[in-house]
Design an enzyme around this catalytic site. Structure first.
Site, mmCIF file in Angstrom:
data_model
loop_
_atom_site.group_PDB
_atom_site.id
_atom_site.type_symbol
_atom_site.label_atom_id
_atom_site.label_comp_id
_atom_site.label_asym_id
_atom_site.label_seq_id
_atom_site.Cartn_x
_atom_site.Cartn_y
_atom_site.Cartn_z
ATOM 1 N N GLY A 36 32.828 42.985 44.940
ATOM 2 C CA GLY A 36 34.039 42.304 44.484
ATOM 3 C C GLY A 36 34.788 43.184 43.500
ATOM 4 O O GLY A 36 34.684 44.415 43.534
ATOM 5 N N GLY A 38 34.363 43.676 40.271
ATOM 6 C CA GLY A 38 33.496 44.473 39.418
ATOM 7 C C GLY A 38 32.801 45.577 40.202
ATOM 8 O O GLY A 38 32.821 46.749 39.809
ATOM 9 N N GLU A 193 48.608 27.066 41.900
ATOM 10 C CA GLU A 193 49.185 27.932 42.941
ATOM 11 C C GLU A 193 49.024 27.296 44.317
ATOM 12 O O GLU A 193 49.950 27.298 45.138
ATOM 13 C CB GLU A 193 48.517 29.314 42.887
ATOM 14 C CG GLU A 193 48.881 30.059 41.600
ATOM 15 C CD GLU A 193 48.283 31.449 41.481
ATOM 16 O OE1 GLU A 193 47.259 31.710 42.133
ATOM 17 O OE2 GLU A 193 48.843 32.266 40.729
ATOM 18 N N ASP A 323 32.058 37.863 36.526
ATOM 19 C CA ASP A 323 31.796 36.428 36.377
ATOM 20 C C ASP A 323 30.327 36.117 36.104
ATOM 21 O O ASP A 323 30.003 35.042 35.593
ATOM 22 C CB ASP A 323 32.213 35.686 37.660
ATOM 23 C CG ASP A 323 33.719 35.564 37.791
ATOM 24 O OD1 ASP A 323 34.441 36.119 36.938
ATOM 25 O OD2 ASP A 323 34.171 34.919 38.757
ATOM 26 N N ALA A 339 39.655 38.829 37.086
ATOM 27 C CA ALA A 339 39.424 40.105 37.757
ATOM 28 C C ALA A 339 39.493 41.296 36.788
ATOM 29 O O ALA A 339 38.626 42.182 36.842
ATOM 30 C CB ALA A 339 40.425 40.269 38.898
HETATM 31 C C1 LIG Z 1 40.845 31.295 44.371
HETATM 32 C C2 LIG Z 1 40.685 32.234 43.211
HETATM 33 C C3 LIG Z 1 41.810 32.791 42.627
HETATM 34 C C4 LIG Z 1 41.691 33.660 41.555
HETATM 35 N N1 LIG Z 1 42.816 34.200 41.012
HETATM 36 C C5 LIG Z 1 42.714 35.100 40.016
HETATM 37 C C6 LIG Z 1 43.869 35.737 39.496
HETATM 38 O O1 LIG Z 1 44.996 35.461 39.922
HETATM 39 N N2 LIG Z 1 43.705 36.664 38.515
HETATM 40 C C7 LIG Z 1 42.467 36.982 38.028
HETATM 41 O O2 LIG Z 1 42.362 37.840 37.161
HETATM 42 N N3 LIG Z 1 41.350 36.388 38.491
HETATM 43 C C8 LIG Z 1 41.443 35.464 39.474
HETATM 44 N N4 LIG Z 1 40.318 34.859 39.963
HETATM 45 C C9 LIG Z 1 39.022 35.165 39.345
HETATM 46 C C10 LIG Z 1 38.495 36.485 39.874
HETATM 47 O O3 LIG Z 1 38.533 36.480 41.284
HETATM 48 C C11 LIG Z 1 37.070 36.697 39.391
HETATM 49 O O4 LIG Z 1 37.041 36.645 37.987
HETATM 50 C C12 LIG Z 1 36.566 38.039 39.877
HETATM 51 O O5 LIG Z 1 36.514 38.047 41.283
HETATM 52 C C13 LIG Z 1 35.182 38.338 39.313
HETATM 53 O O6 LIG Z 1 34.768 39.569 39.822
HETATM 54 P P1 LIG Z 1 33.225 39.824 40.139
HETATM 55 O O7 LIG Z 1 33.120 41.244 40.551
HETATM 56 O O8 LIG Z 1 32.397 39.331 39.027
HETATM 57 O O9 LIG Z 1 32.911 38.861 41.367
HETATM 58 P P2 LIG Z 1 33.588 38.820 42.834
HETATM 59 O O10 LIG Z 1 34.888 39.520 42.853
HETATM 60 O O11 LIG Z 1 33.568 37.381 43.216
HETATM 61 O O12 LIG Z 1 32.570 39.622 43.710
HETATM 62 C C14 LIG Z 1 31.268 39.187 43.945
HETATM 63 C C15 LIG Z 1 30.778 39.890 45.195
HETATM 64 O O13 LIG Z 1 29.382 39.688 45.297
HETATM 65 C C16 LIG Z 1 29.057 39.414 46.633
HETATM 66 N N5 LIG Z 1 27.827 38.632 46.622
HETATM 67 C C17 LIG Z 1 27.627 37.424 46.066
HETATM 68 N N6 LIG Z 1 26.360 37.031 46.240
HETATM 69 C C18 LIG Z 1 25.739 38.015 46.922
HETATM 70 C C19 LIG Z 1 24.414 38.192 47.408
HETATM 71 N N7 LIG Z 1 23.463 37.278 47.209
HETATM 72 N N8 LIG Z 1 24.129 39.316 48.087
HETATM 73 C C20 LIG Z 1 25.079 40.264 48.295
HETATM 74 N N9 LIG Z 1 26.345 40.150 47.850
HETATM 75 C C21 LIG Z 1 26.664 39.043 47.168
HETATM 76 C C22 LIG Z 1 30.242 38.636 47.159
HETATM 77 O O14 LIG Z 1 30.332 38.699 48.571
HETATM 78 C C23 LIG Z 1 31.398 39.340 46.470
HETATM 79 O O15 LIG Z 1 31.907 40.392 47.245
HETATM 80 C C24 LIG Z 1 40.409 33.979 41.045
HETATM 81 C C25 LIG Z 1 39.278 33.425 41.635
HETATM 82 C C26 LIG Z 1 39.415 32.561 42.706
HETATM 83 C C27 LIG Z 1 38.186 31.970 43.348
#
Ligand SMILES: Cc1cc2nc3c(=O)[nH]c(=O)nc-3n(C[C@H](O)[C@H](O)[C@H](O)COP(=O)(O)OP(=O)(O)OC[C@H]3O[C@@H](n4cnc5c(N)ncnc54)[C@H](O)[C@@H]3O)c2cc1C
Length: 441
Positions: A36, A38, A193, A323, A339
């Site tokens: 994702g 991160g 949104e 997250d 994000a």
């Molecule tokens: C609908 C929506 C709208 C949003 N809009 C905004 C916005 O406008 N601006 C903003 O800043 N933030 C927004 N966010 C929040 C933002 O998307 C998150 O804060 C961000 O994605 C966190 O990044 P991350 O890398 O922690 O997790 P993520 O980006 O969610 O990535 C997690 C990754 O881990 C993978 N994964 C999970 N479990 C497993 C597993 N067991 N095995 C292998 N892979 C796994 C998933 O497939 C995913 O690719 C939004 C979130 C949502 C749901």
């Protein structure tokens, strides 16, 4: 920790881990769990560095979640916002993608347990598995509501809404049963949104598609437990959002939480019922359950408690970002689940790993630099709160929202396709992605 009832026992795991370690490249091996925001930022920071990197994700694509609501409302196609992970790392010779679901992490033996192969040994680990939708114990959410957290959720929601219109077209009596009413639970940016975009889909597109259906009876009802929408924004932005939503016909039920969801709609805690055949749950998230079995300190919402540099207490080789991490500022306030927090944290973790690899002493505290927050309500309407107190609204806010999302979207092809789709939608008042994906038989 690996539970005792797992097929892979600790002893077998140790053997397997050693086997993997035996073939380990001489360079330190960094495993990133999650492709994702991160995970990708960490991988890009480690590209070309003297480490080998394995990027593990259960999907072979990255999900650009800020635009999920546009997939759900027919403005964009799923592929437009989901670049392929192998494509993203193709040019980085030291990074390999691994498609697989991570089941567990053996912190003692430095191994990631995946569902489709032997454990993956690591020297350093970055956990970036994000969050999942949480029903916070509200009965019926898991069974009757659709979350908006993944690409599958978005396409399911799109199909559900379009199918309800087809059903009402075939049998108008269903309108009284809420076939054309969507309840959106949660007045944060996602709920706002989505509500604005659904209202525009109904009035600007479906009203023209369904010549014999009284689409004026279609409704979006946004329910929020607290008395305001966009809780993390300023009162001015909140007021602007309310006005813009109401101008689009969205009904607001603020200040009353949902008590339960069932097949006929929702019941609020004050006893009011809202009949609706579609309920979308945008009311909150909790940490990915991957954290549940690691035996680490966690917050109430399941995020892993981390050191100042985002490493895990007692495991300096493991970092948690995005997250999944309970990262805080100097005053102990938690960083928001956004994000940019995930991306900046991941870059910090990757740089800390490189410091350790190069033997360059201590790592430093992660500090999030807040570049502002934005939410769009619809066509030519958005609110943006930028550094130095700059507050944009209306068309200017909307243009800055469009520009920023294009910049952050990954890959030239995706940017070009999204830009063309937006231009098409804007000038034609149409939405080109209106297929109902049939349920599997
Ligand atoms: C609908 C929506 C709208 C949003 N809009 C905004 C916005 O406008 N601006 C903003 O800043 N933030 C927004 N966010 C929040 C933002 O998307 C998150 O804060 C961000 O994605 C966190 O990044 P991350 O890398 O922690 O997790 P993520 O980006 O969610 O990535 C997690 C990754 O881990 C993978 N994964 C999970 N479990 C497993 C597993 N067991 N095995 C292998 N892979 C796994 C998933 O497939 C995913 O690719 C939004 C979130 C949502 C749901």
């Amino acid at each position: 920790m690996v539970p005792a009832d797992r097929d892979v026992t600790l002893a077998a795991l140790a053997l397997q881990t050693r086997a993997v370690s035996g073939t380990r490249a001489p360079l330190p091996h960094v495993v990133i769990v999650g492709g994702g925001f991160g995970g990708i930022a960490a991988a890009k920071t480690l590209a070309g560095k003297p480490v080998t990197v394995t990027l593990v994700d259960r999907n072979n694509f990255h999900t650009f979640s800020p635009l999920l609501y546009q997939v759900a409302t027919s403005a964009l196609a799923p592929d437009d916002i989901a670049p392929n992970l192998r494509g993203i790392v193709r040019r980085s010779r030291n990074i390999e993608a691994h498609l697989g679901r991570v089941l567990d992490v053996d912190l003692d033996h430095h191994a990631v347990i995946v569902d489709n192969g032997p454990p993956i040994a690591y020297d350093y680990l970055i956990l970036a598995a994000g969050s999942v939708s949480s029903d916070f114990g509200v009965p019926g959410v898991a069974t009757h509501a659709i979350p908006l957290k993944s690409l599958e959720d978005a396409t399911r929601l799109r199909s559900t809404v379009l199918r309800r219109f087809e059903e009402a077209n075939a049998n108008p009596a269903l309108i009284d049963e809420g076939a054309l009413r969507v309840v959106v639970a949660g007045g944060g940016p996602t709920g706002v949104e989505l509500s604005g975009a659904l209202a525009e889909l109904f009035t600007k597109v479906l009203a023209k598609d369904f010549k014999n259906l009284d689409v004026s009876r279609a409704e979006v009802v946004l329910v929020e437990a607290v008395p305001a929408v966009l809780g993390s924004f300023s009162p001015a932005s909140q007021r602007e959002a309310v006005e813009e939503l109401e101008a689009r016909g969205v009904q607001l039920r603020l200040g009353t939480p949902i008590a339960r969801v069932d097949g006929d709609g929702v019941e609020l805690t004050d006893g009011t019922r809202v009949t609706a055949r579609t309920v979308v749950w945008c009311a909150g998230v909790r940490a990915n359950p991957i954290a549940d079995s690691l035996g680490l300190a966690r917050t109430r919402l399941g995020e892993i408690v981390v050191n100042k540099d985002l490493s895990v207490p007692g495991h300096p080789e493991v970092f948690v970002v995005g997250d999944l991490a309970a990262a805080t500022d100097r005053a102990g306030r938690p960083y928001p689940q956004l994000a940019p927090v995930a991306m900046q944290g991941a870059r910090h973790a990757a740089r800390s790993i490189m410091r350790r690899v190069r033997g360059r002493g201590r790592t430093t505290r992660f500090r999030y630099f807040n570049k502002g927050v934005m939410a769009t309500i619809g066509r030519r309407s958005a609110v943006a709160e930028l550094p130095l107190g700059v507050h944009l609204a209306g068309t200017l806010g909307w243009l800055s929202w469009l520009g920023l999302h294009l910049v952050f979207l990954m890959g030239f092809r995706n940017r070009a396709v999204v830009f063309l789709n937006w231009a098409w939608n804007y000038f034609s008042w149409d939405r080109g992605n209106r297929i109902i994906i049939p349920d599997p038989d």
